[in-house]
Design a protein around this motif. Structure first.
Motif, short mmCIF file in Angstrom:
data_model
loop_
_atom_site.label_atom_id
_atom_site.label_comp_id
_atom_site.label_asym_id
_atom_site.label_seq_id
_atom_site.Cartn_x
_atom_site.Cartn_y
_atom_site.Cartn_z
N PRO A 73 -52.27 28.63 11.65
CA PRO A 73 -53.03 28.62 13.06
C PRO A 73 -54.42 28.94 12.96
O PRO A 73 -54.63 29.81 12.15
CB PRO A 73 -52.61 29.07 14.06
CG PRO A 73 -51.62 30.25 13.12
CD PRO A 73 -51.44 29.73 11.83
N LYS A 133 -50.13 20.31 17.00
CA LYS A 133 -50.44 20.75 18.35
C LYS A 133 -51.89 21.43 18.74
O LYS A 133 -52.24 22.35 18.13
CB LYS A 133 -49.43 21.38 19.09
CG LYS A 133 -48.10 20.88 19.18
CD LYS A 133 -47.12 21.88 19.77
CE LYS A 133 -47.40 22.23 21.04
NZ LYS A 133 -46.70 22.82 22.05
N TYR A 176 -55.59 35.26 14.67
CA TYR A 176 -56.10 34.08 13.92
C TYR A 176 -57.15 34.04 13.36
O TYR A 176 -58.26 34.56 13.57
CB TYR A 176 -55.83 32.70 14.81
CG TYR A 176 -54.70 32.42 15.59
CD1 TYR A 176 -53.48 32.97 15.42
CD2 TYR A 176 -54.87 31.26 16.41
CE1 TYR A 176 -52.01 32.80 16.09
CE2 TYR A 176 -53.56 30.89 16.85
CZ TYR A 176 -52.16 31.46 16.60
OH TYR A 176 -51.02 31.09 16.99
N ASN A 206 -51.12 21.75 6.61
CA ASN A 206 -51.31 22.95 7.01
C ASN A 206 -52.62 23.70 6.76
O ASN A 206 -52.68 25.01 6.89
CB ASN A 206 -50.24 23.92 6.80
CG ASN A 206 -50.06 24.99 7.49
OD1 ASN A 206 -50.04 25.11 8.68
ND2 ASN A 206 -49.78 26.33 6.77
N VAL A 219 -51.72 30.47 24.51
CA VAL A 219 -51.47 29.93 22.95
C VAL A 219 -50.10 30.57 22.51
O VAL A 219 -49.51 29.90 21.77
CB VAL A 219 -52.61 30.43 22.25
CG1 VAL A 219 -52.57 30.25 20.71
CG2 VAL A 219 -53.98 29.94 22.71
N LYS A 220 -50.01 31.98 22.75
CA LYS A 220 -48.59 32.48 22.40
C LYS A 220 -47.53 31.67 22.81
O LYS A 220 -46.56 31.56 21.98
CB LYS A 220 -48.70 34.05 22.93
CG LYS A 220 -49.56 34.74 22.05
CD LYS A 220 -49.65 36.24 22.80
CE LYS A 220 -50.71 37.12 22.03
NZ LYS A 220 -50.47 38.53 23.10
N ASN A 221 -47.43 31.29 24.09
CA ASN A 221 -46.11 30.55 24.44
C ASN A 221 -46.29 28.94 24.12
O ASN A 221 -45.04 28.56 24.49
CB ASN A 221 -46.47 30.44 26.23
CG ASN A 221 -46.44 31.98 26.65
OD1 ASN A 221 -45.52 32.86 26.11
ND2 ASN A 221 -46.79 32.39 27.98
N GLY A 222 -47.42 28.64 23.66
CA GLY A 222 -47.47 27.17 23.50
C GLY A 222 -47.27 26.57 21.89
O GLY A 222 -46.85 25.50 21.51
N GLY A 223 -47.36 27.58 21.01
CA GLY A 223 -47.38 27.53 19.70
C GLY A 223 -48.09 26.56 19.11
O GLY A 223 -47.95 25.34 18.37
N TYR A 224 -49.47 26.42 19.44
CA TYR A 224 -50.45 25.55 18.90
C TYR A 224 -50.89 25.94 17.61
O TYR A 224 -51.13 26.86 16.92
CB TYR A 224 -51.73 25.57 20.16
CG TYR A 224 -51.40 25.48 21.38
CD1 TYR A 224 -51.13 23.94 21.61
CD2 TYR A 224 -51.11 26.17 22.23
CE1 TYR A 224 -50.67 23.50 22.99
CE2 TYR A 224 -50.68 25.86 23.69
CZ TYR A 224 -50.56 24.60 23.97
OH TYR A 224 -49.97 24.22 25.20
N ASP A 225 -51.16 24.98 16.89
CA ASP A 225 -51.80 25.02 15.39
C ASP A 225 -53.12 25.13 15.24
O ASP A 225 -53.60 25.86 14.45
CB ASP A 225 -51.42 23.54 14.58
CG ASP A 225 -49.87 23.58 14.61
OD1 ASP A 225 -49.04 24.18 14.35
OD2 ASP A 225 -49.45 22.24 15.26
#
Length: 248
Positions: free
Chosen positions: A169, A2, A135, A149, A103-109
């Motif tokens: 991330p 993501k 990050y 990853n 970002v915290k709510n979306g779980g983006y990599d």
């Protein structure tokens, strides 16, 4: 994977800049707004990850309803969905705080920002965002590859380039080189039509306090008239360069 691409809504560089309200506010009348160029390079790289690796790409902007045409252009270029945080972007820290909540709510990599926006040239938001999220952060990025990853990144440094590896991330501050100008996408009719049906979600701002405020804008002083010196009068030329221009 993501990916979140942060985009700014900035005046086209060919726009004539004026100020109003006793030079305390930017005059938007007649100004064409575009995606911030550094952000567009990052968006194009994100679309590459979508096409090659099946990544999901979301764009986010902190701004009012007037920024939605710019967001729709990002969707037409190829982003899957968009988020607009309903707040006037008056301060770099305020913008970073709002983006951090997304970002915290979306779980983006992977979070891709332009290293700076071409309106205020603050260059603050990417680093602040990475710090708020805890990050890893790579700025002035001119190359990014992701395998599993782990990301391999290239960034500009004084006198050369540096290659780094980082776990996801990750926040990236991108610029020209992360893709080249020839790789930028021009929305086609299919993209423009599909952008109308893609999700553009409006989130209310968290109401973070701003740390700075604009006191006054000032335009650069107009250029002085050109002085022509006869090629036979080198003494006068040297005198003007030394005593008036003060360049020698």
């Amino acid at each position: 994977m993501k990916i979140l691409v942060c985009i700014s809504h900035v005046p086209d560089t060919t726009s004539k800049i004026n100020f109003v309200n006793d030079d305390t506010a930017f005059d938007t009348n007649g100004v064409q707004f575009v995606i911030n160029p550094n952000d567009e390079f990052g968006l194009t790289r994100a679309i590459w990850f979508k096409e090659k690796q099946g990544a999901n790409v979301t764009v986010v902007n902190v701004g009012g309803p007037d920024t939605e045409p710019t967001i729709r252009k990002a969707l037409a270029i190829g982003a899957d969905e968009a988020i607009r945080v309903n707040a006037a972007p008056t301060d770099g820290f305020q913008v970073a705080k709002e983006l951090a909540e997304v970002v915290k709510n979306g779980g983006y990599d992977l979070v891709i920002c332009g290293k700076e926006s071409l309106d205020y040239n603050g260059g603050m938001v990417p680093g602040m965002l990475a710090s708020l999220l805890n990050y890893n952060f790579v700025n002035s990025c001119i190359g990014v590859e992701v395998e599993g990853n782990e990301a391999t990144l290239v960034r500009e440094i004084d006198g050369g380039k540096e290659t780094l590896k980082s776990a996801l991330p990750l926040v990236v501050g991108g610029q020209k080189g992360i893709v080249e100008e020839k790789d930028l996408r021009i929305p086609n009719m299919r993209g423009i039509m599909s952008a109308r049906t893609k999700a553009l979600n409006v989130m209310e701002a968290t109401g973070n306090d701003t740390k700075t405020k604009v006191v006054k804008f000032e335009r650069p002083a107009p250029k002085s008239a050109v002085k022509l010196v006869s090629p036979d009068n080198l003494d006068e030329l040297v005198n003007l360069l030394h005593n008036e221009a003060k360049v020698i």
